[in-house]
Design a protein around this motif. Structure first.
Motif, PDB file in Angstrom:
ATOM      1  N   VAL A 166       1.356  -1.431 -11.458  1.00 64.19           N
ATOM      2  CA  VAL A 166       1.382  -0.150 -10.761  1.00 64.19           C
ATOM      3  C   VAL A 166       2.722   0.138 -10.087  1.00 64.19           C
ATOM      4  O   VAL A 166       2.907   1.223  -9.522  1.00 64.19           O
ATOM      5  CB  VAL A 166       0.254  -0.075  -9.711  1.00 64.19           C
ATOM      6  N   TYR A 167       3.664  -0.815 -10.125  1.00 67.33           N
ATOM      7  CA  TYR A 167       4.972  -0.608  -9.514  1.00 67.33           C
ATOM      8  C   TYR A 167       6.018  -0.451 -10.629  1.00 67.33           C
ATOM      9  O   TYR A 167       6.486  -1.447 -11.189  1.00 67.33           O
ATOM     10  CB  TYR A 167       5.354  -1.794  -8.625  1.00 67.33           C
ATOM     11  N   PRO A 168       6.414   0.779 -10.958  1.00 64.60           N
ATOM     12  CA  PRO A 168       7.338   1.011 -12.073  1.00 64.60           C
ATOM     13  C   PRO A 168       8.806   0.911 -11.684  1.00 64.60           C
ATOM     14  O   PRO A 168       9.677   1.417 -12.384  1.00 64.60           O
ATOM     15  CB  PRO A 168       6.984   2.440 -12.482  1.00 64.60           C
ATOM     16  N   PHE A 169       9.099   0.268 -10.567  1.00 64.25           N
ATOM     17  CA  PHE A 169      10.451   0.124 -10.048  1.00 64.25           C
ATOM     18  C   PHE A 169      10.725  -1.360  -9.841  1.00 64.25           C
ATOM     19  O   PHE A 169       9.794  -2.189  -9.856  1.00 64.25           O
ATOM     20  CB  PHE A 169      10.599   0.889  -8.721  1.00 64.25           C
ATOM     21  N   PRO A 170      11.978  -1.768  -9.638  1.00 63.05           N
ATOM     22  CA  PRO A 170      12.274  -3.188  -9.407  1.00 63.05           C
ATOM     23  C   PRO A 170      11.568  -3.726  -8.175  1.00 63.05           C
ATOM     24  O   PRO A 170      11.473  -3.056  -7.143  1.00 63.05           O
ATOM     25  CB  PRO A 170      13.797  -3.199  -9.226  1.00 63.05           C
ATOM     26  N   VAL A 171      11.070  -4.954  -8.288  1.00 62.13           N
ATOM     27  CA  VAL A 171      10.341  -5.614  -7.201  1.00 62.13           C
ATOM     28  C   VAL A 171      10.948  -6.989  -6.961  1.00 62.13           C
ATOM     29  O   VAL A 171      11.178  -7.747  -7.906  1.00 62.13           O
ATOM     30  CB  VAL A 171       8.841  -5.759  -7.533  1.00 62.13           C
TER      31      VAL A 171
ATOM     32  N   ARG B 201       0.833  -1.209   0.000  1.00 65.66           N
ATOM     33  CA  ARG B 201       0.000   0.000   0.000  1.00 65.66           C
ATOM     34  C   ARG B 201       0.867   1.259   0.000  1.00 65.66           C
ATOM     35  O   ARG B 201       0.572   2.225  -0.713  1.00 65.66           O
ATOM     36  CB  ARG B 201      -0.928   0.007   1.211  1.00 65.66           C
ATOM     37  N   ALA B 202       1.949   1.270   0.778  1.00 61.28           N
ATOM     38  CA  ALA B 202       2.817   2.445   0.847  1.00 61.28           C
ATOM     39  C   ALA B 202       3.401   2.798  -0.512  1.00 61.28           C
ATOM     40  O   ALA B 202       3.548   3.983  -0.852  1.00 61.28           O
ATOM     41  CB  ALA B 202       3.942   2.199   1.855  1.00 61.28           C
ATOM     42  N   ALA B 203       3.715   1.781  -1.304  1.00 56.42           N
ATOM     43  CA  ALA B 203       4.312   2.016  -2.623  1.00 56.42           C
ATOM     44  C   ALA B 203       3.351   2.688  -3.590  1.00 56.42           C
ATOM     45  O   ALA B 203       3.775   3.186  -4.639  1.00 56.42           O
ATOM     46  CB  ALA B 203       4.794   0.687  -3.209  1.00 56.42           C
ATOM     47  N   LEU B 204       2.067   2.721  -3.244  1.00 54.04           N
ATOM     48  CA  LEU B 204       1.055   3.342  -4.106  1.00 54.04           C
ATOM     49  C   LEU B 204       0.733   4.771  -3.705  1.00 54.04           C
ATOM     50  O   LEU B 204       0.011   5.460  -4.440  1.00 54.04           O
ATOM     51  CB  LEU B 204      -0.237   2.521  -4.063  1.00 54.04           C
ATOM     52  N   LEU B 205       1.241   5.238  -2.574  1.00 53.76           N
ATOM     53  CA  LEU B 205       0.825   6.533  -2.039  1.00 53.76           C
ATOM     54  C   LEU B 205       1.518   7.725  -2.688  1.00 53.76           C
ATOM     55  O   LEU B 205       1.055   8.860  -2.556  1.00 53.76           O
ATOM     56  CB  LEU B 205       1.054   6.570  -0.521  1.00 53.76           C
ATOM     57  N   GLY B 206       2.652   7.491  -3.348  1.00 56.05           N
ATOM     58  CA  GLY B 206       3.333   8.586  -4.023  1.00 56.05           C
ATOM     59  C   GLY B 206       4.012   9.573  -3.093  1.00 56.05           C
ATOM     60  O   GLY B 206       4.299  10.705  -3.492  1.00 56.05           O
ATOM     61  N   GLN B 207       4.301   9.175  -1.853  1.00 59.48           N
ATOM     62  CA  GLN B 207       4.894  10.088  -0.886  1.00 59.48           C
ATOM     63  C   GLN B 207       6.417  10.150  -0.975  1.00 59.48           C
ATOM     64  O   GLN B 207       7.019  11.121  -0.503  1.00 59.48           O
ATOM     65  CB  GLN B 207       4.489   9.688   0.538  1.00 59.48           C
ATOM     66  N   VAL B 208       7.042   9.125  -1.557  1.00 54.18           N
ATOM     67  CA  VAL B 208       8.498   9.075  -1.644  1.00 54.18           C
ATOM     68  C   VAL B 208       8.901   8.516  -3.007  1.00 54.18           C
ATOM     69  O   VAL B 208       8.116   7.864  -3.691  1.00 54.18           O
ATOM     70  CB  VAL B 208       9.104   8.186  -0.534  1.00 54.18           C
ATOM     71  N   GLU B 209      10.144   8.781  -3.395  1.00 62.66           N
ATOM     72  CA  GLU B 209      10.699   8.186  -4.611  1.00 62.66           C
ATOM     73  C   GLU B 209      11.344   6.856  -4.242  1.00 62.66           C
ATOM     74  O   GLU B 209      12.222   6.798  -3.377  1.00 62.66           O
ATOM     75  CB  GLU B 209      11.733   9.119  -5.240  1.00 62.66           C
ATOM     76  N   ILE B 210      10.915   5.794  -4.887  1.00 59.88           N
ATOM     77  CA  ILE B 210      11.298   4.435  -4.513  1.00 59.88           C
ATOM     78  C   ILE B 210      12.262   3.851  -5.537  1.00 59.88           C
ATOM     79  O   ILE B 210      11.993   3.887  -6.746  1.00 59.88           O
ATOM     80  CB  ILE B 210      10.042   3.544  -4.402  1.00 59.88           C
ATOM     81  N   SER B 211      13.368   3.290  -5.055  1.00 58.84           N
ATOM     82  CA  SER B 211      14.321   2.610  -5.934  1.00 58.84           C
ATOM     83  C   SER B 211      14.028   1.126  -6.063  1.00 58.84           C
ATOM     84  O   SER B 211      14.451   0.496  -7.036  1.00 58.84           O
ATOM     85  CB  SER B 211      15.751   2.800  -5.420  1.00 58.84           C
ATOM     86  N   GLY B 212      13.318   0.547  -5.099  1.00 62.18           N
ATOM     87  CA  GLY B 212      12.987  -0.866  -5.161  1.00 62.18           C
ATOM     88  C   GLY B 212      12.040  -1.244  -4.041  1.00 62.18           C
ATOM     89  O   GLY B 212      11.981  -0.590  -3.001  1.00 62.18           O
TER      90      GLY B 212
END
Length: 316
Positions: free
Chosen positions: A236-241, A134-145
């Motif tokens: 919806v996750y445009p970063f490495p998972v 859920r946090a990865a969908l909130l757009g509050q931070v820039e995520i590298s993975g």
């Protein structure tokens, strides 16, 4: 698009560097409805930072091994206690809204000691996997993975069925749910359910900050609602998972979660299933293998973070 799926065993070794000194500390910050407690660990000059989300009934103090190992390959680790968990404010083990918990989890980035200007990874184990999903969908931070392990993100059939029975008056939570294992506080966790190292189980059950009782009904409802909200989403996750799970996890079987993460990841997905491993993979007998997969993923994701995300490819 391609993605990698492996049921694997790696040679047990520790290729990461040994950190002579790891700084650590604790603190508190304001959450959405009360203070949140957190712990942090960091080598002197971290190359990346991980915000780690613990599981249901768990707390940040039980992840010293995770933090020390991640520090060994250059990362800082910040681990908040959720509302109602560990040393944070709130009714014991009660979670009413996973997006609220996810937002509070990300708010640790605002504390003065949180490092800036380096790659940021979100990682969660068990219920923490749902929190970071859920946090990865909130757009509050820039995520590298994004790293998820031992999670129930593909739905919870038993939980959904139980909520229906409660709503229809067929089950009374106040009386222990008629012996239902989710609601009955007298149902005991098998000693080898967490991992094959049963000392981890003893540490968990004897820790005064863990919750060993039944699921509070608000938490059960929020859990079912949060997993349901993931069903209609795609890529919806445009970063490495990275998704990891114990192949013999009896607490949270992996097939539905693997199906869901394949739906949610957009460009780059790795799935690793460890044969024989139980639920708490970072404490398992084969934990060196688990941490080696994590290390390789972080190194690759850091490399990708240095180029525009549209140049990435789905890992195969």
């Amino acid at each position: 698009m391609r993605w990698s799926f492996s049921i694997l065993m790696l040679a047990s070794h520790n290729p990461w560097r040994k950190v002579q000194s790891v700084q650590s500390g604790t603190g508190r910050y304001e959450g959405s409805d009360g203070e949140r407690h957190y712990r942090w660990w960091s080598p002197g000059d971290p190359r990346f930072v991980v915000i780690f989300g613990h599981g249901f009934g768990d707390h940040s103090g039980r992840y010293q091994r995770f933090a020390d190992t991640v520090a060994g390959f250059g990362g800082a680790v910040f681990t908040p206690d959720y509302k109602g968990h560990g040393l944070s404010d709130g009714d014991r083990a009660v979670v009413e809204d996973f997006d609220q918990v996810a937002s509070d989890y990300l708010a640790v980035t605002k504390v003065p000691s949180f490092p800036s200007g380096i790659p940021l990874f979100l990682a969660g184990q068990s219920m923490g996997g749902l929190v970071v999903s859920r946090a990865a969908l909130l757009g509050q931070v820039e995520i590298s993975g994004l790293v998820i392990s031992g999670a129930r993100i593909g739905g919870w059939p038993a939980g959904e069925d139980l909520v229906g029975k409660i709503d229809r008056g067929e089950v009374d939570p106040e009386s222990g749910g008629g012996g239902h294992p989710i609601l009955d506080p007298n149902v005991k966790l098998p000693p080898d359910a967490l991992c094959r190292d049963e000392s981890i189980f003893e540490e968990f059950v004897n820790d005064p900050l863990t919750h060993l009782g039944a699921y509070p009904v608000p938490t059960l409802r929020a859990y079912v609602r949060a997993t349901s909200q993931l069903r209609g989403l795609s890529q919806v996750y445009p970063f490495p998972v990275l998704y990891m799970h114990g192949g013999a996890d009896s607490i949270t079987p992996y097939p539905l979660s693997v199906e869901r993460i394949a739906q949610l990841a957009a460009e780059d997905l790795e799935v690793r299933i460890f044969p024989g491993a139980r639920h708490s993979i970072y404490n398992e007998l084969n934990r060196d293998e688990v941490f080696e997969v994590l290390r390789r993923f972080v190194e690759r994701a850091i490399g990708q973070a240095e180029v525009p995300i549209e140049q990435g490819t789905r890992h195969g």
